[in-house]
Write a protein that holds these residues in place. Structure first.
Motif, PDB file in Angstrom:
ATOM      1  N   LEU A   1      -1.766  -7.672   2.834  1.00 39.22           N
ATOM      2  CA  LEU A   1      -2.756  -6.998   2.915  1.00 39.22           C
ATOM      3  C   LEU A   1      -2.591  -5.755   4.141  1.00 39.22           C
ATOM      4  O   LEU A   1      -3.143  -4.692   4.101  1.00 39.22           O
ATOM      5  N   SER A   2      -1.849  -6.244   5.166  1.00 41.01           N
ATOM      6  CA  SER A   2      -1.695  -5.130   6.186  1.00 41.01           C
ATOM      7  C   SER A   2      -0.908  -4.138   5.904  1.00 41.01           C
ATOM      8  O   SER A   2      -1.219  -2.920   6.160  1.00 41.01           O
TER       9      SER A   2
ATOM     10  N   VAL B   1      -0.990  -2.558   2.918  1.00 43.56           N
ATOM     11  CA  VAL B   1      -2.297  -2.088   1.980  1.00 43.56           C
ATOM     12  C   VAL B   1      -2.951  -1.278   3.083  1.00 43.56           C
ATOM     13  O   VAL B   1      -3.297   0.064   2.662  1.00 43.56           O
ATOM     14  N   LEU B   2      -3.385  -1.935   4.033  1.00 46.75           N
ATOM     15  CA  LEU B   2      -4.371  -1.369   4.940  1.00 46.75           C
ATOM     16  C   LEU B   2      -3.774  -0.099   5.758  1.00 46.75           C
ATOM     17  O   LEU B   2      -4.302   0.937   5.896  1.00 46.75           O
ATOM     18  N   LEU B   3      -2.405  -0.335   6.254  1.00 48.79           N
ATOM     19  CA  LEU B   3      -1.773   0.895   6.870  1.00 48.79           C
ATOM     20  C   LEU B   3      -1.330   2.127   5.982  1.00 48.79           C
ATOM     21  O   LEU B   3      -1.274   3.016   6.366  1.00 48.79           O
TER      22      LEU B   3
ATOM     23  N   LEU C   1      -0.608 -12.774  14.174  1.00 48.43           N
ATOM     24  CA  LEU C   1      -0.499 -11.864  12.925  1.00 48.43           C
ATOM     25  C   LEU C   1      -1.926 -11.160  12.583  1.00 48.43           C
ATOM     26  O   LEU C   1      -2.070 -10.121  12.314  1.00 48.43           O
TER      27      LEU C   1
ATOM     28  N   MET D   1     -11.014   8.214  -2.642  1.00 47.20           N
ATOM     29  CA  MET D   1     -12.353   8.384  -2.222  1.00 47.20           C
ATOM     30  C   MET D   1     -13.166   7.520  -2.958  1.00 47.20           C
ATOM     31  O   MET D   1     -13.290   7.521  -4.298  1.00 47.20           O
TER      32      MET D   1
ATOM     33  N   GLN E   1      -2.391   3.554  -0.573  1.00 48.29           N
ATOM     34  CA  GLN E   1      -2.981   4.928  -0.957  1.00 48.29           C
ATOM     35  C   GLN E   1      -4.421   4.657  -1.003  1.00 48.29           C
ATOM     36  O   GLN E   1      -4.989   3.635  -1.281  1.00 48.29           O
ATOM     37  N   LYS E   2      -5.065   5.703  -0.686  1.00 52.89           N
ATOM     38  CA  LYS E   2      -6.474   5.563  -0.500  1.00 52.89           C
ATOM     39  C   LYS E   2      -7.342   6.582  -1.229  1.00 52.89           C
ATOM     40  O   LYS E   2      -7.077   8.013  -1.228  1.00 52.89           O
TER      41      LYS E   2
ATOM     42  N   VAL F   1      -3.111  -7.339  12.619  1.00 56.44           N
ATOM     43  CA  VAL F   1      -3.444  -6.848  11.519  1.00 56.44           C
ATOM     44  C   VAL F   1      -4.854  -6.318  11.818  1.00 56.44           C
ATOM     45  O   VAL F   1      -5.267  -5.231  11.223  1.00 56.44           O
TER      46      VAL F   1
ATOM     47  N   THR G   1      -5.119   0.026  -3.547  1.00 61.08           N
ATOM     48  CA  THR G   1      -4.163   0.690  -4.566  1.00 61.08           C
ATOM     49  C   THR G   1      -2.797   0.046  -4.340  1.00 61.08           C
ATOM     50  O   THR G   1      -2.217   0.542  -3.310  1.00 61.08           O
TER      51      THR G   1
ATOM     52  N   PHE H   1     -15.467   8.693   3.616  1.00 56.45           N
ATOM     53  CA  PHE H   1     -16.263   9.317   2.660  1.00 56.45           C
ATOM     54  C   PHE H   1     -17.567   8.612   2.167  1.00 56.45           C
ATOM     55  O   PHE H   1     -17.567   7.614   1.688  1.00 56.45           O
TER      56      PHE H   1
ATOM     57  N   LEU I   1      -1.243 -11.863   4.302  1.00 53.94           N
ATOM     58  CA  LEU I   1      -1.710 -10.976   5.159  1.00 53.94           C
ATOM     59  C   LEU I   1      -0.686  -9.725   5.379  1.00 53.94           C
ATOM     60  O   LEU I   1      -0.944  -8.756   5.572  1.00 53.94           O
ATOM     61  N   LEU I   2       0.683 -10.075   5.218  1.00 56.91           N
ATOM     62  CA  LEU I   2       1.574  -8.772   5.041  1.00 56.91           C
ATOM     63  C   LEU I   2       1.007  -8.068   4.019  1.00 56.91           C
ATOM     64  O   LEU I   2       1.110  -6.871   4.542  1.00 56.91           O
TER      65      LEU I   2
ATOM     66  N   PHE J   1      -0.393 -17.849   3.584  1.00 55.12           N
ATOM     67  CA  PHE J   1      -1.358 -16.985   4.306  1.00 55.12           C
ATOM     68  C   PHE J   1      -0.616 -15.729   4.785  1.00 55.12           C
ATOM     69  O   PHE J   1      -1.022 -14.595   4.697  1.00 55.12           O
ATOM     70  N   LEU J   2       0.539 -16.124   5.252  1.00 53.31           N
ATOM     71  CA  LEU J   2       1.609 -14.820   6.212  1.00 53.31           C
ATOM     72  C   LEU J   2       1.663 -13.908   4.985  1.00 53.31           C
ATOM     73  O   LEU J   2       1.719 -12.919   5.109  1.00 53.31           O
TER      74      LEU J   2
ATOM     75  N   TYR K   1     -12.567  -5.442   0.270  1.00 56.37           N
ATOM     76  CA  TYR K   1     -11.895  -4.317   0.465  1.00 56.37           C
ATOM     77  C   TYR K   1     -10.996  -4.087  -0.894  1.00 56.37           C
ATOM     78  O   TYR K   1     -10.670  -5.037  -1.556  1.00 56.37           O
TER      79      TYR K   1
END
Lengths: 642, 190
Positions: free
Chosen positions: B18-19, B21-23, A13, B29, B26-27, A17, A214, A31, B15-16, B11-12, A211
């Motif tokens: 986090l993943s 969030v990563l994918l 996983l 600037m 909202q981002k 990820v 939001t 940016f 990670l989930l 952990f799982l 990292y």
């Protein structure tokens, strides 16, 4: 078996990820902080522009001009542009602090003198209150700070406020000669991915990653980790000092803003490090967790409740002859409430309960002690004449296990006739409450009392040009019941700690900030310091004076920050520190005065930045305090933001 | 074994989280500075405002963006307008320390440092074809043309159309549509 299966799954996983996130990251438009973002911002429509969240340049510098104390602030930008790699180095940018590097991991840091015997490597500096986001980090063992375990990710720092002079009323205990308050950015301000890697000659390596996400529109999270390795310095005769050091730290911060009136912050850190010395090595380990709640009733009224837990642990594992083990637990609850009274008064009240318990294996009696500390304060800020004349009166009351009840009042007045000038004056009383070292180092209980200081300050700030601000602070401090090393008669040990010294110190702190051109900023400061110490009894050993501090009379710091076309930056920090006289009685050599400077050259390309930093460039090596020689060093660094 | 399992699950879970969030997170600037955005706004104003034809001597006379008082932009404004032009007019930045120095200027940003002289400034500029812009409280209500308002870290605009009309400036409806218009009854009485 099941667990192994699970861990394989976790690994897979993890990999997934990682791959996904890398893809995600690269497809996102990066940016960068600087010039390249201007190009991107220009491509946005007015509507899009309106939706950009901006980082407000806080009004602090304006408010700063009205403050009736010798406060200096350094910003994230000042720190980043100086090329420093860790907190004590960053503090060098504040000219009202006196800082000497003892070796690869130890620092002597104070304000207005009393940095301890030079050979003690800073461990005897005991008159400063240091806080990270309101969490006090000085230890009740010596009253000093173990700087090797304070490894805030510099990138997370929003600003550092340094007040030289007593801050005893508002702040916690130990704010005798000064207060350092390190304030980190909120998780909302550190969104996206940040990665940096550095390697060099003294700084072996430093790798950081952060990292920020939001989680929902009102909930922000950041996680970070940093690893740092520092190489050995040298002793006389090109011998290695065996003082290499490393530290690994990770942490998080969660900011929740359920409404504009309420904010909740939860943050925590954990670290592990190993600091070598010529005989053995010290393992350091610690964790902290903090919760902060603020409620705003109105612009003039708010409530803050803070609670934290902190654990600090140090030991020297393979040293049978001189075992060292120190463990400290801290719980702290703090409450502050600000409210207006009538049209011209703003009252701030606060209460604090701190519980500390420590454990050592030898040297102190008892080996473990509970140290509850209760304190409260009240402060009234009175506007005497339509904001022209502001009077601040306040007092702190505290009760501690060593010296009982203590009162620390102060009065401050600021006269601000216009935007250009401010004249301020202050009179305060503060105490340094005894530490474990002061009270418990001998088997026969001694009654070590608190050290008292009466401080008188006079300051002037001027902004003669829009681009130039100058601040001048002068002070006169009188210390009573200062610590001394006294001869004693049997059955007591031959030397005991007592309160038999009196001291006076005075000096001038000058600082300035100058925007010389749109692309060139200068800041700097000069500090002049004098002190004299007298023995109040015949039993005082002569070395007692130097035991409390051998301090430089003059020091100068200047920082230059320059932006060049094509995204080049050239930054310099120069500093001069006067000599430290020898202490023959303690076998301490004199330290020569030195001038040295750091240079940083950086180039920004899109969301990346490359920089090369040379530190302490003038001499091959120089001694600041103690035996280690700090070498000329250089490191390169790459930073990426997505 | 059960401890290991708990740890693995934790952990799982992280990670989930986090993943996701990563994918999909909202981002926003990172670290865009207040005056970086305001500088770009000023640049945009040059495109959304029409000056009377007589304002420019030639078709390629510059549009001058002035900053009166303490400059909060640092290098942002210069970076923003670097080598830019609007309808053939190159953009220039000029800094003025006092009102008397303000000569050729089309957009004038009035810094907070001029708070005490605001009345005098607006009085003198009210019928000149200069787009006045500021952060100051009540700027638009006192007769300034555009005020920046920062609320919840976002920048909004408040426009006094009456003041723009007096200055002989036409502000594009594209800009007006997004701005808050100062109530008409609050007329400028300087």
């Amino acid at each position: 078996m099941e667990a192994r299966m699970l861990s394989t799954d976790v690994f897979k996983l993890c990999l997934k990820v990682f791959i996904c996130s890398s893809l995600g990251v690269f497809s996102m438009d990066g940016f960068s902080q600087e010039a390249s973002s201007v190009t991107r911002l220009k491509k946005l429509t007015v509507e899009e522009l309106m939706n950009i969240e901006v980082m407000s340049v806080s009004n602090r510098p304006e408010k700063l001009t009205e403050v009736a104390s010798a406060i200096q602030i350094i910003t994230a930008e000042d720190i980043r542009r100086s090329g420093v790699t860790r907190l004590p180095e960053a503090l060098r940018l504040v000219s009202n602090l006196q800082i000497s590097q003892a070796n690869s991991h130890d620092w002597a840091i104070t304000a207005r003198g009393f940095n301890g015997l030079p050979s003690a490597g800073g461990v005897l500096a005991n008159k400063l209150l240091v806080m990270i986001d309101g969490r006090s980090i000085y230890n009740p063992l010596f009253g000093g700070v173990y700087w090797d375990i304070q490894n805030v990710l510099l990138e997370d720092i929003d600003h550092i406020e340094v007040v030289s002079g007593p801050g005893g009323t508002l702040w916690g205990a130990n704010a005798v000669n000064g207060v350092i308050n390190i304030v980190t950015k909120s998780a909302k301000e550190t969104q996206g991915l940040y990665i940096s890697a550095a390697a060099g000659t003294l700084l072996k390596d430093q790798v950081s990653a952060r990292y920020g996400a939001t989680l929902n529109p009102n909930l922000f999270l950041r996680v970070y980790a940093q690893r740092m390795d520092q190489r050995n310095t040298e002793l006389d005769g090109d011998k290695t000092a065996h003082d290499q050091w490393h530290n690994t730290q990770a942490g998080f911060r969660l900011d929740y803003n359920p409404s504009t009136a309420n904010t909740i912050t939860i943050q925590g850190d954990t670290y592990y490090g190993e600091a070598n010395d010529s005989i053995s090595y010290t393992v350091t380990d610690g964790q902290n967790l903090m919760t902060l709640f603020t409620h705003t009733f109105s612009p003039l009224s708010n409530l803050t409740v803070r609670g934290y837990f902190d654990r600090t642990w140090r030991r020297r594992p393979n040293n049978v002859a001189n075992p060292f083990f120190y463990e400290l637990y801290t719980h702290d609850w703090d409450f502050q409430y600000r409210f207006p009274v009538g049209a011209n008064q703003s009252v701030l009240v606060g209460a604090n309960y701190r519980f500390q318990r420590d454990q050592v294996v030898r040297g102190l009696t008892p080996l473990s002690r509970d140290m509850p500390l209760y304190s409260g304060f009240v402060q009234d800020e009175i506007d005497l004449a339509n904001k022209l004349l502001k009077l601040t009166l306040g007092s702190k009351f505290l009760h501690n296990v060593f010296s009982g009840f203590e009162v620390q009042p102060n009065a401050r007045i600021a006269f601000t006739p216009n935007d250009v000038h401010t004249v301020w004056a202050a009179a305060s009383r503060a105490v340094r409450i005894p530490t474990r070292f002061d009270s418990d180092v001998t088997i026969t209980p001694i009654k070590f009392d608190s050290e008292k200081i009466a401080a008188y300050e006079l300051g002037y700030r001027i902004r003669p040009l829009e681009t130039l601000s100058i601040s001048l602070a002068t002070f006169f401090n009188h210390y009573n019941d200062l610590r001394s090393l006294d001869e004693s008669e049997p059955p007591a040990p031959p030397i005991v700690l007592a309160n038999s010294q009196t001291a006076e110190s005075w000096g001038v702190e000058l600082s300035a900030n100058f925007q010389a051109a749109t692309w060139w900023r200068l800041r700097g400061g000069y500090t002049n310091f004098h002190k004299s110490i007298w023995a109040a009894s015949d039993l005082v050993l002569p070395v007692s004076k130097e035991f409390e501090g051998v301090d430089p009379k003059n020091q100068l710091m200047i920082q230059s920050i320059m932006d060049f076309p094509r995204n080049f930056q050239l930054d310099l920090v120069g500093r001069y520190v006067d000599d430290l006289s020898a202490v023959p009685a303690a076998n301490v050599m004199a330290v020569e005065s030195y001038f040295t400077f750091d240079v940083r050259v950086a180039w920004q390309f899109k969301s990346s930045e490359l920089s090369i930093v040379g530190q302490n460039l003038i001499d091959d090596q120089h001694t600041e305090v103690g035996l280690s020689k700090i070498p000329r060093s250089i490191y390169g660094k790459i930073t990426c933001r997505f | 074994m059960s401890i290991l399992k708990t740890i693995a699950f934790t952990f799982l879970y992280i990670l989930l989280l986090l993943s996701n969030v990563l994918l999909f997170g909202q981002k926003s600037m990172p670290d865009v500075k207040e005056y970086q955005v305001k500088a770009v706004f000023l640049y945009n104003f040059a495109q959304f405002v029409e000056w009377p034809a007589t304002t420019f001597e030639t078709a390629n006379s510059p549009i001058v963006i002035g900053v009166l008082g303490k400059d909060p932009f640092g290098s942002f404004l210069d970076e923003t307008i670097h080598e830019e032009n609007v309808n053939g007019h190159p953009l220039r930045v000029t800094r003025f320390s006092k009102l008397e120095d303000v000569k050729e200027c089309h957009i004038l940003f009035i810094s907070d440092s001029e708070q005490d002289y605001l009345k005098k400034i607006l009085e003198k500029l009210r019928d000149q074809p200069i787009l006045t812009v500021s952060d100051m409280n009540n700027f638009a209500r006192q007769g300034g043309i555009i005020r920046f308002i920062t609320e919840e870290r976002k920048t909004r605009l408040r426009i006094n159309i009456e003041a723009a009309r007096l200055a002989n400036l036409t502000i594009s409806s594209k800009l007006l549509r997004l701005a808050e218009i100062v109530p008409e009854e609050k007329k400028i009485e300087q």
